[in-house]
Design an enzyme around this catalytic site. Structure first.
Site, PDB file in Angstrom:
ATOM      1  NE  ARG A 146      -3.600  -2.177   2.797  1.00 26.58           N
ATOM      2  CZ  ARG A 146      -3.356  -3.307   3.463  1.00 26.58           C
ATOM      3  NH1 ARG A 146      -2.169  -3.475   4.047  1.00 26.58           N
ATOM      4  NH2 ARG A 146      -4.270  -4.247   3.562  1.00 26.58           N
ATOM      5  CE  LYS A 177      -6.673  -0.541   4.393  1.00 30.01           C
ATOM      6  NZ  LYS A 177      -7.912  -0.782   3.626  1.00 30.01           N
ATOM      7  CG  HIS A 246      -4.867   0.480  -3.539  1.00 32.98           C
ATOM      8  ND1 HIS A 246      -4.123   0.412  -2.378  1.00 32.98           N
ATOM      9  CD2 HIS A 246      -5.866  -0.428  -3.395  1.00 32.98           C
ATOM     10  CE1 HIS A 246      -4.659  -0.479  -1.568  1.00 32.98           C
ATOM     11  NE2 HIS A 246      -5.715  -1.014  -2.170  1.00 32.98           N
ATOM     12  CG  HIS A 272      -6.415  -8.930   1.760  1.00 34.46           C
ATOM     13  ND1 HIS A 272      -6.669  -9.334   0.462  1.00 34.46           N
ATOM     14  CD2 HIS A 272      -6.192  -7.589   1.702  1.00 34.46           C
ATOM     15  CE1 HIS A 272      -6.588  -8.288  -0.340  1.00 34.46           C
ATOM     16  NE2 HIS A 272      -6.294  -7.223   0.383  1.00 34.46           N
ATOM     17  CE1 TYR A 281      -6.671  -7.407  -6.505  1.00 30.71           C
ATOM     18  CE2 TYR A 281      -6.902  -8.366  -4.332  1.00 30.71           C
ATOM     19  CZ  TYR A 281      -6.646  -7.280  -5.129  1.00 30.71           C
ATOM     20  OH  TYR A 281      -6.360  -6.069  -4.564  1.00 30.71           O
TER      21      TYR A 281
END
Length: 303
Positions: A146, A177, A246, A272, A281
């Site tokens: 990211r 994150k 991104h 993730h 995806y």
């Protein structure tokens, strides 16, 4: 019965709603009045089946699910306020939901375009800036970082470092994150670009600056600067689409999944928390396979 305008005034004064919110809610209430008037119904007499019918009507007219959700939010708030004042016995909007919005597919570059962008030599008046920009692209596409993770990288580990790249181990350690740390392998091309940038970094970096990527003034590079440089580089490379950081992360995931088919590995590399986030995806991968089929299979060709 207080008019809807009184509720908007209540939102403005007591809830301190923004002008943008007030305008959106005013438009929604105007639409509610129009719908009720067209069906000959007083606002105080509206029932849930009326609201469902109006939502269906607006949807057929082309109003998007998110816009419908905003309409319902405004209507629900008005009737809740009227209910607290004793003006209506029930809230006809409770339990009514907008149609579910389809989840848009992430935008990824084709393999050819991604490689062309990574191979493009950035044009800059300073060789150090060119080396930096090339390294930025290689790490974004080669590691799936990211943009926030990229600009947070330091030149080495420390008590305050959010992330860093271990050149000897060819591994990027990043803080993603939710404060989750992960390690991502750095490929040969990205490692070569990183070494080239580190050889030039001292000519730009201010004394004591820990950031891996710095700007002209020697301080840590910002996300907006990365976006700007990437946009310019995409134009220089002649890519037919706007490129943002991104998009390179999406490209990393899509191309890796096309080659390996290992969804769990891609999930780990992207950081993730849920496999469901990564599964989007697979839809990109299917689109790629469908295009190959349409172009190559004799039964797919149409006269």
């Amino acid at each position: 019965m207080l008019p809807p305008e009184a509720w908007l005034e209540h939102l403005r004064v007591e809830r301190r709603a923004s002008p943008r919110t007030l305008q959106a809610y005013a438009d929604a209430l105007a639409r509610l009045r129009t719908l009720a008037s067209a069906d000959g119904i007083e606002l105080a007499a509206v029932q849930p089946h009326h609201v469902r019918g109006w939502v269906a009507r607006l949807h057929r007219q082309g109003l998007a699910p998110r816009s419908l959700a905003l309409q319902l939010s405004a209507w629900r708030g008005l009737y809740r306020w009227w209910g607290q004042a004793g003006a209506v016995a029930l809230n006809p909007v409770d339990g009514v939901r907008a149609p579910k919005a389809g989840r848009p597919l992430p935008k990824a570059l084709s393999v050819d375009h991604a490689v062309a962008l990574a191979d493009e030599v950035p044009q800059a008046d300073d060789p150090a800036l060119a080396a930096r920009d090339h390294c930025v692209v290689e790490l974004l596409y080669g590691c799936g970082l990211r943009v926030g993770e990229l600009v947070s990288l330091d030149i080495g580990p420390s008590a305050t470092a959010a992330g860093w790249v271990d050149v000897a181990d060819a591994t990027a350690h990043v803080l993603g994150k939710g404060g989750k740390r992960r390690s991502v392998p750095v490929g040969r091309a990205a490692l070569q670009a990183l070494r080239a940038w580190l050889a030039q970094r001292a000519t730009l970096a201010a004394s004591g600056e820990p950031a891996l990527f710095v700007g002209r003034r020697g301080a840590r590079l910002g996300a907006s600067q990365v976006r700007s440089r990437l946009k310019a580089l995409a134009l220089q490379a002649g890519l037919p689409t706007h490129v943002h950081p991104h998009m390179l992360r999406h490209s990393f995931a899509s191309h890796l999944l096309q080659s390996s088919g290992d969804l769990r590995a891609v999930q780990e590399l992207l950081g993730h928390a849920s496999i469901a986030t990564t599964q989007v995806y697979t839809r990109l991968d299917f689109q790629h396979l469908a295009k190959v089929y349409d172009a190559a299979h004799p039964r797919a060709r149409r006269k």
